[in-house]
Design a protein around this motif. Structure first.
Motif, PDB file in Angstrom:
ATOM      1  N   HIS A 174       1.064  -0.997   0.167  1.00  0.00           N
ATOM      2  CA  HIS A 174       0.343   0.074   0.052  1.00  0.00           C
ATOM      3  C   HIS A 174       0.718   1.209   0.357  1.00  0.00           C
ATOM      4  N   LEU A 175       1.986   1.357   0.374  1.00  0.00           N
ATOM      5  CA  LEU A 175       2.733   2.558   1.273  1.00  0.00           C
ATOM      6  C   LEU A 175       3.011   2.350  -0.498  1.00  0.00           C
ATOM      7  N   LEU A 176       3.575   1.665  -1.224  1.00  0.00           N
ATOM      8  CA  LEU A 176       4.782   1.777  -2.680  1.00  0.00           C
ATOM      9  C   LEU A 176       3.101   2.098  -3.557  1.00  0.00           C
ATOM     10  N   ASN A 177       2.195   1.806  -3.515  1.00  0.00           N
ATOM     11  CA  ASN A 177       1.785   2.737  -4.546  1.00  0.00           C
ATOM     12  C   ASN A 177       1.492   3.428  -4.915  1.00  0.00           C
ATOM     13  N   ASP A 178       0.910   3.953  -3.476  1.00  0.00           N
ATOM     14  CA  ASP A 178       0.747   5.554  -2.786  1.00  0.00           C
ATOM     15  C   ASP A 178       2.108   6.162  -3.103  1.00  0.00           C
ATOM     16  N   ALA A 179       3.086   5.874  -2.783  1.00  0.00           N
ATOM     17  CA  ALA A 179       4.406   6.722  -2.992  1.00  0.00           C
ATOM     18  C   ALA A 179       4.346   6.956  -4.773  1.00  0.00           C
ATOM     19  N   ARG A 180       3.650   5.855  -5.273  1.00  0.00           N
ATOM     20  CA  ARG A 180       4.115   5.036  -6.985  1.00  0.00           C
ATOM     21  C   ARG A 180       2.958   6.936  -7.914  1.00  0.00           C
ATOM     22  N   ASN A 181       2.177   6.455  -6.919  1.00  0.00           N
ATOM     23  CA  ASN A 181       1.241   7.252  -7.830  1.00  0.00           C
ATOM     24  C   ASN A 181       1.737   8.785  -7.766  1.00  0.00           C
ATOM     25  N   ILE A 182       1.846   9.529  -6.399  1.00  0.00           N
ATOM     26  CA  ILE A 182       1.589  10.396  -5.466  1.00  0.00           C
ATOM     27  C   ILE A 182       3.177  11.107  -6.353  1.00  0.00           C
ATOM     28  N   MET A 183       3.378  10.670  -6.501  1.00  0.00           N
ATOM     29  CA  MET A 183       5.315  10.612  -7.361  1.00  0.00           C
ATOM     30  C   MET A 183       4.718  10.787  -8.957  1.00  0.00           C
ATOM     31  N   THR A 184       4.444   9.993  -9.724  1.00  0.00           N
ATOM     32  CA  THR A 184       3.864   9.830 -11.134  1.00  0.00           C
ATOM     33  C   THR A 184       3.340  11.100 -11.216  1.00  0.00           C
ATOM     34  N   ASP A 185       2.468  11.521 -10.218  1.00  0.00           N
ATOM     35  CA  ASP A 185       1.475  13.063 -10.625  1.00  0.00           C
ATOM     36  C   ASP A 185       2.161  13.583 -10.445  1.00  0.00           C
ATOM     37  N   ILE A 186       2.824  14.365  -9.739  1.00  0.00           N
ATOM     38  CA  ILE A 186       4.057  15.118  -9.791  1.00  0.00           C
ATOM     39  C   ILE A 186       5.136  15.490 -11.011  1.00  0.00           C
ATOM     40  N   ARG A 190       4.678  18.202 -13.605  1.00  0.00           N
ATOM     41  CA  ARG A 190       5.778  19.582 -13.539  1.00  0.00           C
ATOM     42  C   ARG A 190       7.310  19.439 -14.323  1.00  0.00           C
ATOM     43  N   CYS A 191       7.117  18.305 -14.779  1.00  0.00           N
ATOM     44  CA  CYS A 191       8.445  17.899 -15.391  1.00  0.00           C
ATOM     45  C   CYS A 191       8.355  18.163 -17.267  1.00  0.00           C
ATOM     46  N   ALA A 192       8.781  19.209 -16.945  1.00  0.00           N
ATOM     47  CA  ALA A 192       9.256  19.916 -18.638  1.00  0.00           C
ATOM     48  C   ALA A 192       9.581  18.715 -19.514  1.00  0.00           C
ATOM     49  N   LEU A 193      10.629  17.877 -19.284  1.00  0.00           N
ATOM     50  CA  LEU A 193      10.987  16.573 -19.974  1.00  0.00           C
ATOM     51  C   LEU A 193      10.265  15.573 -20.660  1.00  0.00           C
ATOM     52  N   VAL A 199       6.145  22.601 -15.795  1.00  0.00           N
ATOM     53  CA  VAL A 199       6.070  24.399 -14.977  1.00  0.00           C
ATOM     54  C   VAL A 199       7.589  23.630 -14.722  1.00  0.00           C
ATOM     55  N   CYS A 200       8.262  22.747 -14.908  1.00  0.00           N
ATOM     56  CA  CYS A 200       9.497  22.730 -13.970  1.00  0.00           C
ATOM     57  C   CYS A 200      10.652  22.456 -15.470  1.00  0.00           C
ATOM     58  N   HIS A 201      11.759  23.537 -15.373  1.00  0.00           N
ATOM     59  CA  HIS A 201      12.570  23.892 -16.603  1.00  0.00           C
ATOM     60  C   HIS A 201      13.864  23.337 -16.631  1.00  0.00           C
ATOM     61  N   GLN A 202      14.154  23.110 -14.899  1.00  0.00           N
ATOM     62  CA  GLN A 202      15.477  23.142 -14.109  1.00  0.00           C
ATOM     63  C   GLN A 202      16.299  22.252 -15.508  1.00  0.00           C
ATOM     64  N   CYS A 203      16.397  21.423 -15.451  1.00  0.00           N
ATOM     65  CA  CYS A 203      17.342  20.505 -16.514  1.00  0.00           C
ATOM     66  C   CYS A 203      18.189  21.649 -17.386  1.00  0.00           C
ATOM     67  N   SER A 204      17.098  21.845 -18.520  1.00  0.00           N
ATOM     68  CA  SER A 204      17.235  22.431 -19.523  1.00  0.00           C
ATOM     69  C   SER A 204      17.849  23.413 -19.358  1.00  0.00           C
ATOM     70  N   HIS A 205      17.231  24.110 -18.412  1.00  0.00           N
ATOM     71  CA  HIS A 205      18.358  25.498 -18.197  1.00  0.00           C
ATOM     72  C   HIS A 205      19.829  25.358 -17.514  1.00  0.00           C
ATOM     73  N   ILE A 206      19.895  24.530 -17.101  1.00  0.00           N
ATOM     74  CA  ILE A 206      21.408  24.390 -16.267  1.00  0.00           C
ATOM     75  C   ILE A 206      22.643  23.533 -16.923  1.00  0.00           C
ATOM     76  N   ASN A 207      21.496  23.251 -17.462  1.00  0.00           N
ATOM     77  CA  ASN A 207      22.118  23.073 -18.932  1.00  0.00           C
ATOM     78  C   ASN A 207      23.489  23.784 -19.222  1.00  0.00           C
ATOM     79  N   GLU A 208      21.811  25.069 -19.737  1.00  0.00           N
ATOM     80  CA  GLU A 208      21.916  25.779 -21.456  1.00  0.00           C
ATOM     81  C   GLU A 208      23.446  26.917 -20.855  1.00  0.00           C
ATOM     82  N   ILE A 209      23.489  26.860 -19.220  1.00  0.00           N
ATOM     83  CA  ILE A 209      24.901  28.003 -18.542  1.00  0.00           C
ATOM     84  C   ILE A 209      25.425  27.249 -18.385  1.00  0.00           C
TER      85      ILE A 209
END
Length: 293
Positions: A174-186, A190-193, A199-209
């Protein structure tokens, strides 16, 4: 499986035998603790405390699990005692860190200094995805985070995680199922990749810098996570992300020092640290500043 003779010697109180067995999983234990604590100093302290406590109680080890599982249980309890004093992170923690870095010339200079001078100061996008996974996992309740990391990153079985957390296998699932669902939703939100609306472009922004001459799209397309983002569902993308994270040791990678500074900035931004600069960072910054002058 532990060498039987060595284990018997360890249980009898032979510290050299115990050190031999402990060394077999020490690096993995420290990596695991870093994903929970995100601070190298805390990792070193808790790994040392784990060794001391485990050896002091080795006579009580009843061999109903592997020694590794038993030691990870001790380490997890110590980490839990440390973490329960702190608030869990918000999904916007990385955004707050980025805002702090943008507003502070000193912090940006430290990032450049580490990137240019440290043997582990490189920027690698796949390592940043690992860093992101660690940050997002810290939004979970501690038991969910522990279960997820042990299962998905360190290949512990459900029954072993049950021993570590003192829960039934049903509760662990149950803990694993909830954790995966929450992480997947976030990640999906969030992840622009993997989502053009993320909303999060941090990976590409830091790469560009830090890699101004590098073809950003070329780097992105090296990642299976990005190539698969249009054809895989969210669960499959989460599996790809965890596979990438599993392959990285956050304490021994090309960008370990660089990401340590980003993590330090993040902890400052959310109030876990009173200042970005510890003594070591301040001294390095001042030395570099003096050299430039």
């Amino acid at each position: 499986m532990e060498n039987k003779n060595t284990l018997e010697l360890a249980i009898s109180g032979d510290i050299n035998a115990f050190q031999i067995l402990f060394a077999e999983f020490q690096n993995q234990l420290k990596s695991y603790l870093y994903r929970l604590l995100t601070d190298r100093n805390d990792v070193d302290d808790l790994a040392h405390d784990t060794f001391i406590k485990a050896f002091s109680k080795i006579s009580t080890f009843n061999q109903e699990s592997s020694l590794k599982t038993w030691v990870f249980k001790i380490a997890t309890n110590l980490a839990y005692d440390h973490l329960r004093k702190l608030k869990r992170w918000g999904a916007d923690a990385q955004d707050r860190a980025a805002d702090l870095a943008i507003s502070s010339e000193e912090i940006r200079q430290v990032f450049w200094m580490v990137h240019d001078n440290s043997p582990a100061g490189a920027y690698e996008m796949k390592e940043h995805i690992d860093y992101c996974f660690t940050c997002i996992s810290k939004t979970l309740p501690i038991e969910n985070q522990v279960a997820l990391i042990l299962k998905n990153i360190y290949n512990f079985q459900v029954n072993e995680i049950g021993i570590i957390l003192e829960k039934t296998e049903g509760v662990i699932k149950h803990l694993l199922n909830d954790a995966r669902n929450i992480m997947t939703d976030i990640f999906e939100n969030r992840c622009a990749l993997i989502n053009k609306n993320g909303v999060c472009h941090q990976c590409s922004h830091i790469n560009e810098i830090f890699n101004p001459k590098q073809d950003q799209q070329e780097e992105l397309m090296k990642l299976e996570l990005v190539k698969a983002s249009k054809k895989y569902n969210r669960e499959q993308l989460f599996a790809l992300r965890t596979a990438l994270v599993k392959a990285i040791d956050p304490l021994h990678a090309a960008g370990t020092d660089f990401h340590e500074e980003i993590m330090r900035c993040l902890r400052t931004a959310i109030g876990e640290k009173s200042s970005f600069f510890d003594k070591k960072t301040r001294n390095a910054y001042e030395d570099n500043k003096t050299f430039e002058e």
